[in-house]
Write a protein that holds these residues in place. Structure first.
Motif, PDB file in Angstrom:
ATOM      1  N   VAL A 101      49.798  30.155  49.917  1.00  0.00           N
ATOM      2  CA  VAL A 101      48.870  28.842  49.417  1.00  0.00           C
ATOM      3  C   VAL A 101      49.612  27.724  49.685  1.00  0.00           C
ATOM      4  O   VAL A 101      50.552  27.762  48.863  1.00  0.00           O
ATOM      5  CB  VAL A 101      48.714  29.410  47.945  1.00  0.00           C
ATOM      6  N   HIS A 102      48.961  27.102  50.568  1.00  0.00           N
ATOM      7  CA  HIS A 102      49.676  25.542  50.396  1.00  0.00           C
ATOM      8  C   HIS A 102      49.660  24.196  49.454  1.00  0.00           C
ATOM      9  O   HIS A 102      48.242  24.605  48.652  1.00  0.00           O
ATOM     10  CB  HIS A 102      48.610  24.817  51.385  1.00  0.00           C
ATOM     11  N   THR A 103      51.021  24.507  49.172  1.00  0.00           N
ATOM     12  CA  THR A 103      50.900  24.048  47.672  1.00  0.00           C
ATOM     13  C   THR A 103      51.372  23.010  47.671  1.00  0.00           C
ATOM     14  O   THR A 103      52.585  22.536  48.195  1.00  0.00           O
ATOM     15  CB  THR A 103      51.646  24.986  46.539  1.00  0.00           C
ATOM     16  N   ARG A 104      51.490  21.782  46.458  1.00  0.00           N
ATOM     17  CA  ARG A 104      51.131  20.453  46.574  1.00  0.00           C
ATOM     18  C   ARG A 104      52.571  20.034  45.047  1.00  0.00           C
ATOM     19  O   ARG A 104      51.852  20.471  44.539  1.00  0.00           O
ATOM     20  CB  ARG A 104      51.426  19.266  47.183  1.00  0.00           C
ATOM     21  N   VAL A 105      54.140  19.847  44.766  1.00  0.00           N
ATOM     22  CA  VAL A 105      53.951  19.337  43.667  1.00  0.00           C
ATOM     23  C   VAL A 105      54.409  17.745  43.587  1.00  0.00           C
ATOM     24  O   VAL A 105      55.088  17.277  44.483  1.00  0.00           O
ATOM     25  CB  VAL A 105      55.551  19.569  43.471  1.00  0.00           C
ATOM     26  N   ILE A 106      52.946  17.174  42.746  1.00  0.00           N
ATOM     27  CA  ILE A 106      53.026  16.391  42.170  1.00  0.00           C
ATOM     28  C   ILE A 106      53.957  15.272  41.118  1.00  0.00           C
ATOM     29  O   ILE A 106      53.526  15.699  40.332  1.00  0.00           O
ATOM     30  CB  ILE A 106      51.884  15.919  42.084  1.00  0.00           C
ATOM     31  N   SER A 107      55.243  14.660  41.203  1.00  0.00           N
ATOM     32  CA  SER A 107      55.445  14.036  39.856  1.00  0.00           C
ATOM     33  C   SER A 107      54.922  12.815  39.713  1.00  0.00           C
ATOM     34  O   SER A 107      55.442  11.706  40.371  1.00  0.00           O
ATOM     35  CB  SER A 107      56.728  14.354  40.001  1.00  0.00           C
ATOM     36  N   ALA A 108      55.236  12.718  38.616  1.00  0.00           N
ATOM     37  CA  ALA A 108      55.076  11.606  37.632  1.00  0.00           C
ATOM     38  C   ALA A 108      55.713  10.863  37.355  1.00  0.00           C
ATOM     39  O   ALA A 108      56.417   9.400  37.223  1.00  0.00           O
ATOM     40  CB  ALA A 108      54.159  11.702  36.107  1.00  0.00           C
ATOM     41  N   ILE A 109      57.379  11.141  37.639  1.00  0.00           N
ATOM     42  CA  ILE A 109      58.589  10.138  37.680  1.00  0.00           C
ATOM     43  C   ILE A 109      59.027  10.553  39.050  1.00  0.00           C
ATOM     44  O   ILE A 109      59.441  11.409  39.521  1.00  0.00           O
ATOM     45  CB  ILE A 109      59.922  11.388  36.790  1.00  0.00           C
ATOM     46  N   THR A 110      59.479   9.459  39.467  1.00  0.00           N
ATOM     47  CA  THR A 110      59.304   9.631  40.917  1.00  0.00           C
ATOM     48  C   THR A 110      61.161  10.064  41.977  1.00  0.00           C
ATOM     49  O   THR A 110      62.423   9.999  40.844  1.00  0.00           O
ATOM     50  CB  THR A 110      59.509   8.277  41.651  1.00  0.00           C
ATOM     51  N   MET A 111      60.567  11.504  42.181  1.00  0.00           N
ATOM     52  CA  MET A 111      61.995  11.900  42.815  1.00  0.00           C
ATOM     53  C   MET A 111      61.810  12.493  44.435  1.00  0.00           C
ATOM     54  O   MET A 111      61.086  13.736  45.199  1.00  0.00           O
ATOM     55  CB  MET A 111      62.268  12.591  42.201  1.00  0.00           C
ATOM     56  N   ASN A 112      61.620  11.739  45.270  1.00  0.00           N
ATOM     57  CA  ASN A 112      61.033  11.686  46.443  1.00  0.00           C
ATOM     58  C   ASN A 112      61.112  12.780  47.346  1.00  0.00           C
ATOM     59  O   ASN A 112      60.843  13.717  48.422  1.00  0.00           O
ATOM     60  CB  ASN A 112      61.111  10.432  47.636  1.00  0.00           C
ATOM     61  N   GLU A 113      62.975  13.178  46.803  1.00  0.00           N
ATOM     62  CA  GLU A 113      63.695  14.833  47.586  1.00  0.00           C
ATOM     63  C   GLU A 113      62.536  16.097  47.506  1.00  0.00           C
ATOM     64  O   GLU A 113      62.391  16.972  47.922  1.00  0.00           O
ATOM     65  CB  GLU A 113      64.931  14.654  47.397  1.00  0.00           C
ATOM     66  N   VAL A 114      62.403  15.815  45.952  1.00  0.00           N
ATOM     67  CA  VAL A 114      61.983  17.122  45.848  1.00  0.00           C
ATOM     68  C   VAL A 114      60.172  17.417  46.050  1.00  0.00           C
ATOM     69  O   VAL A 114      59.594  18.067  45.341  1.00  0.00           O
ATOM     70  CB  VAL A 114      62.639  17.606  44.187  1.00  0.00           C
ATOM     71  N   ALA A 115      59.768  16.357  45.217  1.00  0.00           N
ATOM     72  CA  ALA A 115      58.579  16.026  45.530  1.00  0.00           C
ATOM     73  C   ALA A 115      57.528  14.834  45.305  1.00  0.00           C
ATOM     74  O   ALA A 115      58.224  13.501  45.893  1.00  0.00           O
ATOM     75  CB  ALA A 115      58.260  16.605  42.896  1.00  0.00           C
ATOM     76  N   GLU A 116      55.879  14.747  45.624  1.00  0.00           N
ATOM     77  CA  GLU A 116      55.426  13.402  45.428  1.00  0.00           C
ATOM     78  C   GLU A 116      55.066  12.859  44.639  1.00  0.00           C
ATOM     79  O   GLU A 116      55.187  13.406  43.317  1.00  0.00           O
ATOM     80  CB  GLU A 116      53.818  13.444  46.371  1.00  0.00           C
TER      81      GLU A 116
END
Length: 242
Positions: A101-116
């Motif tokens: 299942v294609h999945t995206r983690v989207i973070s309200a705190i910027t951490m570009n290495e692990v999440a959008e």
């Protein structure tokens, strides 16, 4: 002959689960078989063609309110809780992608290495491409819970309902684990939930759902196939609306 796939009653939904749901029988942290079981529940709904948003709490790793109660400065404690939700989101992403299942983690705190970073239009596009979007780090602000984050993101993403995965199969007038005579509601209004302090979500999350006419469906995450069953129009749950 193969059975026809059940038709889902919703096109796009928000699934909110607590961090404690990922612990299994452990008292702390992540239990990989439990994470995988929940991922399979999400996969079964995804296969119905439903677009899925997720918000996962962080209480299995760190809870900001508890840290604050033990003398830690509240803002710092809340940010630590947000980071815990990112860890849970990454674990769920790994489990879902292991199932294809294609999945995206989207973070309200910027951490570009692990999440959008959270960009609403980009997140909507992911959903349209049938990717599961896991919204992490709450709203990005202290003093707000992941319940409020779920209600906020559900409205921003134009979800048709919030599904609250709990350890009980709905909303009761008192704790069914402590009281044998607890009565489950089939339907209840937002105002009744607030007035009776029934603990479905925190007050700001309920108010945000009420003000935007967003139904909340409370069901048991421990019941195999429960999430898919409710979306297909069966199962036991409580609907909060009106």
């Amino acid at each position: 002959m193969t059975e026809p796939k059940p038709q889902a009653t919703f096109r796009r939904v928000m699934l909110k689960i607590s961090g404690e749901a990922l612990m299994g029988d452990q008292g702390f942290g992540l239990n990989p078989p439990t994470v995988e079981r929940i991922a399979r529940e999400v996969q079964s709904v995804h296969e119905l063609g439903v677009e899925i948003c997720m918000v996962i709490g962080g209480g299995n790793i760190f809870r900001g309110l508890q840290g604050s109660a033990q003398g830690m400065e509240r803002t710092t404690a809340d940010y630590m809780g947000m980071l815990a939700t990112v860890m849970n989101a990454l674990a769920m992403q790994s489990a879902l992608e292991g199932l294809g299942v294609h999945t995206r983690v989207i973070s309200a705190i910027t951490m570009n290495e692990v999440a959008e970073p959270y960009i609403r239009r980009r997140a909507v596009r992911h959903l349209e491409k049938k990717r599961v979007c896991i919204f992490a780090a709450g709203t990005g602000n202290p003093y707000f819970t992941t319940d409020t984050a779920a209600s906020l993101r559900a409205n921003e993403m134009a979800c048709e309902a919030i599904f609250m995965g709990k350890q009980v199969d709905g909303v009761y007038d008192k704790d069914p684990k402590k009281h044998d005579d607890a009565v489950r509601y089939d339907n209840i209004t937002y105002d009744d939930v607030l007035q009776k302090r029934l603990g479905v979500m925190d007050a700001s999350a309920i108010a945000l759902a009420r003000d935007n006419d967003l139904p909340i469906i409370v069901f048991s995450l421990d019941e195999p196939g429960g999430f898919q069953g409710i979306l297909a129009g069966r199962g036991t749950y409580t609907k909060v609306q009106g």
